[in-house]
Design an enzyme around this catalytic site. Sequence first.
Site, PDB file in Angstrom:
ATOM      1  N   ARG A  11     -31.030  66.132  11.906  1.00 52.17           N
ATOM      2  CA  ARG A  11     -31.081  65.108  10.848  1.00 52.17           C
ATOM      3  C   ARG A  11     -30.184  63.912  11.115  1.00 52.17           C
ATOM      4  O   ARG A  11     -29.815  63.185  10.200  1.00 52.17           O
ATOM      5  CB  ARG A  11     -30.752  65.721   9.475  1.00 52.17           C
ATOM      6  N   LYS A  33     -33.601  49.917  13.987  1.00 51.16           N
ATOM      7  CA  LYS A  33     -35.008  50.303  13.852  1.00 51.16           C
ATOM      8  C   LYS A  33     -35.432  51.078  15.091  1.00 51.16           C
ATOM      9  O   LYS A  33     -35.287  50.594  16.208  1.00 51.16           O
ATOM     10  CB  LYS A  33     -35.899  49.068  13.671  1.00 51.16           C
ATOM     11  N   GLU A  75     -38.225  36.368  22.560  1.00 49.73           N
ATOM     12  CA  GLU A  75     -37.493  36.813  21.369  1.00 49.73           C
ATOM     13  C   GLU A  75     -36.293  35.916  21.094  1.00 49.73           C
ATOM     14  O   GLU A  75     -35.890  35.739  19.946  1.00 49.73           O
ATOM     15  CB  GLU A  75     -37.050  38.270  21.535  1.00 49.73           C
ATOM     16  N   LYS A  99     -29.457  37.921  14.278  1.00 51.13           N
ATOM     17  CA  LYS A  99     -30.049  39.187  13.847  1.00 51.13           C
ATOM     18  C   LYS A  99     -29.058  39.996  13.021  1.00 51.13           C
ATOM     19  O   LYS A  99     -29.429  40.606  12.009  1.00 51.13           O
ATOM     20  CB  LYS A  99     -30.525  40.003  15.046  1.00 51.13           C
ATOM     21  N   GLU A 125     -35.399  46.312   5.608  1.00 50.41           N
ATOM     22  CA  GLU A 125     -36.547  45.414   5.634  1.00 50.41           C
ATOM     23  C   GLU A 125     -37.286  45.367   4.286  1.00 50.41           C
ATOM     24  O   GLU A 125     -38.503  45.537   4.203  1.00 50.41           O
ATOM     25  CB  GLU A 125     -37.524  45.801   6.751  1.00 50.41           C
ATOM     26  N   ARG A 174     -35.296  40.583   6.322  1.00 42.73           N
ATOM     27  CA  ARG A 174     -35.432  41.167   7.658  1.00 42.73           C
ATOM     28  C   ARG A 174     -36.854  41.026   8.190  1.00 42.73           C
ATOM     29  O   ARG A 174     -37.065  40.989   9.412  1.00 42.73           O
ATOM     30  CB  ARG A 174     -35.005  42.632   7.645  1.00 42.73           C
ATOM     31  N   ASN A 220     -40.015  39.406  12.258  1.00 46.91           N
ATOM     32  CA  ASN A 220     -41.337  39.743  12.776  1.00 46.91           C
ATOM     33  C   ASN A 220     -42.226  38.516  12.961  1.00 46.91           C
ATOM     34  O   ASN A 220     -43.446  38.646  13.094  1.00 46.91           O
ATOM     35  CB  ASN A 220     -42.020  40.738  11.831  1.00 46.91           C
ATOM     36  N   HIS A 276     -45.132  38.698  15.284  1.00 43.26           N
ATOM     37  CA  HIS A 276     -45.350  40.092  15.655  1.00 43.26           C
ATOM     38  C   HIS A 276     -46.638  40.680  15.080  1.00 43.26           C
ATOM     39  O   HIS A 276     -47.188  41.618  15.666  1.00 43.26           O
ATOM     40  CB  HIS A 276     -44.147  40.941  15.229  1.00 43.26           C
ATOM     41  N   HIS A 281     -48.480  42.369  17.911  1.00 44.63           N
ATOM     42  CA  HIS A 281     -48.690  43.812  17.915  1.00 44.63           C
ATOM     43  C   HIS A 281     -50.174  44.157  17.955  1.00 44.63           C
ATOM     44  O   HIS A 281     -50.578  45.136  18.597  1.00 44.63           O
ATOM     45  CB  HIS A 281     -48.051  44.449  16.681  1.00 44.63           C
ATOM     46  N   HIS A 290     -44.495  43.213  25.607  1.00 42.46           N
ATOM     47  CA  HIS A 290     -44.164  42.862  24.232  1.00 42.46           C
ATOM     48  C   HIS A 290     -43.766  41.403  24.059  1.00 42.46           C
ATOM     49  O   HIS A 290     -44.294  40.703  23.185  1.00 42.46           O
ATOM     50  CB  HIS A 290     -43.052  43.773  23.717  1.00 42.46           C
TER      51      HIS A 290
END
Length: 362
Positions: free
Chosen positions: A123, A145, A187, A229, A239, A243, A247, A250, A254, A267
């Site tokens: 965990r 993330k 990026e 960031k 997010e 946040r 993206n 993206h 994506h 990417h």
Amino acid sequence: MSQPRSVAVGGDHPYTITIGPGLLDDGALLAGTLRGDAFVISDDGVAPLYLQRVTDALSRERPGRRVAHWTLPAGEASKSLATFGEAIAAIADAGLRRDATVYALGGGVVGDLAGFAAAAWMRGIDCVQLPTTLLAMVDSSVGGKTALDLPQGKNLVGAFHPPRAVLADTAVLRSLPVRELRAGLAEVVKYGAIVDAAFLDWLEAHADALLAGDDAALAEAIARSCAHKAAIVERDPFEHGDRALLNFGHTFGHAIETEQGYGGLIHGEAVAVGMVQAARLSERLGLAPASDTARLRTLLERFGLPVCAPPGLDSDALLGHMRLDKKAQSGGLRFIVWDGAGRARVLPGVAESEVRAVLAEG
């Protein structure tokens, strides 16, 4: 040797991003948050270059601790449930306890998979990110993330698991393939696009130095990107608001990666195309001037990045991937758009007809 730079990430789980050359050999820094045994996860492209250096540095600094490692195949295809299962099995075989630390030595794939494995094992155990690509240094290693890809879409399985530290050794960028360096610059450009128009000025002025791998220019670009960031993540760790701005480009990018089966554009290249498409969408919606789209496109082209989608992609398939994107909501498609350079925002309820028009332009 120049002095390392540091960027503090605040919030409920604060940590420090350290940026500079030679960090992978700095045992004191590597072991700074180590409480128990160490387990280094890398890939078969990075491990021959840097794994021994990291394990030796940790062993010298903490001679009483076990330092184990596991290597996965390089490439986006490894960011899968199957490879995740192999990682967990390797961690179990190593007998890691709750006080152990996973070290993610590699690019974004390694960082995401190792971070998720650390989040899931017992965990949640500690993770230290050791990014070896520019893209990972300025984006995926920062913010906590972690995620895996599915055939249905990118990054659909994951968890928020902030690292204990991020160590960005800029010396490793000297061995980075030029395609990966250029992809990372996409990026970097993103931060100028979403929150800092003056950073775009700086990138335009230092483009040649960045492409040449100049240490000082790269360190400045990394530090400024990480600071942006860090500020956003500190305000919105899970997010729920700002946040999502990270993206920008993206949703389009994506979709392209997924439709190509993670075997076409890498990417950063897909994000470059996606940012231009997001800017064109903003134009269509009357939010931003065409001149800012042209400026963004020109800068990305100067960095040798693609600015048009690969030919032959099916618009219906791309839209299907966008509907399953994490940024989509039950009320429809949600995009990160901009009101011009440095002024991005979240826009829900975007009509699919507008998106289709952008896709039709390439």
